[in-house]
Design a protein around this motif. Sequence first.
Motif, PDB file in Angstrom:
ATOM      1  N   ALA A  68      48.442  62.395  47.937  1.00 27.19           N
ATOM      2  CA  ALA A  68      49.451  63.437  48.129  1.00 27.19           C
ATOM      3  C   ALA A  68      49.940  64.031  46.818  1.00 27.19           C
ATOM      4  O   ALA A  68      50.757  64.955  46.821  1.00 27.19           O
ATOM      5  N   GLY A  69      49.466  63.516  45.694  1.00 30.24           N
ATOM      6  CA  GLY A  69      49.903  64.036  44.406  1.00 30.24           C
ATOM      7  C   GLY A  69      51.299  63.602  44.021  1.00 30.24           C
ATOM      8  O   GLY A  69      51.920  64.200  43.138  1.00 30.24           O
ATOM      9  N   LEU A  70      51.810  62.550  44.666  1.00 35.89           N
ATOM     10  CA  LEU A  70      53.116  62.005  44.283  1.00 35.89           C
ATOM     11  C   LEU A  70      52.984  61.159  43.026  1.00 35.89           C
ATOM     12  O   LEU A  70      53.964  60.913  42.320  1.00 35.89           O
TER      13      LEU A  70
ATOM     14  N   MET B 109      42.860  70.344  49.263  1.00 33.09           N
ATOM     15  CA  MET B 109      42.691  71.743  49.665  1.00 33.09           C
ATOM     16  C   MET B 109      42.023  72.552  48.554  1.00 33.09           C
ATOM     17  O   MET B 109      42.473  73.617  48.164  1.00 33.09           O
ATOM     18  N   GLU B 110      40.949  71.971  48.002  1.00 33.02           N
ATOM     19  CA  GLU B 110      40.109  72.599  46.984  1.00 33.02           C
ATOM     20  C   GLU B 110      40.831  72.818  45.654  1.00 33.02           C
ATOM     21  O   GLU B 110      40.384  73.613  44.824  1.00 33.02           O
ATOM     22  N   THR B 111      41.916  72.108  45.431  1.00 33.75           N
ATOM     23  CA  THR B 111      42.635  72.183  44.164  1.00 33.75           C
ATOM     24  C   THR B 111      42.622  70.813  43.498  1.00 33.75           C
ATOM     25  O   THR B 111      42.980  69.808  44.127  1.00 33.75           O
ATOM     26  N   ASN B 112      42.213  70.752  42.231  1.00 30.05           N
ATOM     27  CA  ASN B 112      42.176  69.501  41.484  1.00 30.05           C
ATOM     28  C   ASN B 112      43.604  69.121  41.090  1.00 30.05           C
ATOM     29  O   ASN B 112      44.241  69.810  40.287  1.00 30.05           O
TER      30      ASN B 112
ATOM     31  N   LEU C 264      52.082  72.812  45.654  1.00 28.90           N
ATOM     32  CA  LEU C 264      50.915  72.629  46.520  1.00 28.90           C
ATOM     33  C   LEU C 264      51.295  71.843  47.773  1.00 28.90           C
ATOM     34  O   LEU C 264      50.880  72.194  48.884  1.00 28.90           O
ATOM     35  N   ARG C 265      52.098  70.775  47.588  1.00 30.66           N
ATOM     36  CA  ARG C 265      52.554  70.007  48.754  1.00 30.66           C
ATOM     37  C   ARG C 265      53.398  70.875  49.684  1.00 30.66           C
ATOM     38  O   ARG C 265      53.266  70.807  50.913  1.00 30.66           O
TER      39      ARG C 265
ATOM     40  N   ALA D  58      48.477  71.747  56.583  1.00 30.89           N
ATOM     41  CA  ALA D  58      47.044  71.482  56.745  1.00 30.89           C
ATOM     42  C   ALA D  58      46.775  69.984  56.757  1.00 30.89           C
ATOM     43  O   ALA D  58      45.813  69.519  57.369  1.00 30.89           O
ATOM     44  N   ILE D  59      47.644  69.219  56.073  1.00 27.63           N
ATOM     45  CA  ILE D  59      47.472  67.766  55.966  1.00 27.63           C
ATOM     46  C   ILE D  59      48.809  67.091  56.255  1.00 27.63           C
ATOM     47  O   ILE D  59      49.856  67.490  55.725  1.00 27.63           O
ATOM     48  N   LEU D  60      48.782  66.058  57.097  1.00 27.55           N
ATOM     49  CA  LEU D  60      49.974  65.260  57.376  1.00 27.55           C
ATOM     50  C   LEU D  60      49.744  63.833  56.906  1.00 27.55           C
ATOM     51  O   LEU D  60      48.777  63.183  57.318  1.00 27.55           O
TER      52      LEU D  60
END
Length: 226
Positions: A58-60, A71-74, A86-87, A167-169
């Motif tokens: 989740a990028g936390l 979602m295609e983002t690094n 992004l989140r 898009a993502i949960l």
Amino acid sequence: MTKPLVSIIADQLSKLVKTADGELTILHDISFEIAQGESVAIVGASGSGKSTLLSLLAGLDLPSSGQISLMETNLNSLDEDGRAQLRGKHVGFVFQSFQLLPHLNAIENVMLPLELVGVGQSEARLAAKTWLEKVGLGDRLNHFPKTLSGGEQQRVALARAFINKPAILFADEPTGSLDEASGERVIELLFELNRENSSTLILVTHDPALAARCGRQLSLQGGRLV
């Protein structure tokens, strides 16, 4: 045949933390892909790295090595604010502890994600009312968290997670603090809303029955994917 969109790519993820006794490796060389619309359970014993992996996806938090594409983002290419943006655009969260704001009532808690991305108050309020009605809380709009049962609070959290149609949960032990009846209702809502929105569902759970309802399981043992 059209290849399904990919929500998440994890490429050789590792996570190390420093302790008083030296470095501790929590995750070792984890790689997988999750397609858009999949339901995936992350399972394993306590201490196997499940929640750490969820936080990375989740990028936390950031991995010590390896790459994550959401979602295609690094994620590695973004700073903390960039990951938060992004989140806000693509991700919803359901936590075991609900994490509702006590000074906001149910509809205000559900409105919050939309307001944070600039949606007007009247539009956000209408959407929040609709989602609370969907989860069976149309008569609890103005109730504060302390006046709601555990199952009701978790349903408010579900409405909040889905209001921006993510898009993502991500769900971390979503039924861990609920009684059996409330937990079953929350599970049904998770999968129902997942199907209706074609949202990717990624959940951490100790419950084998809940994990079995997902399309796929990622099993961790000692920080390794097995």
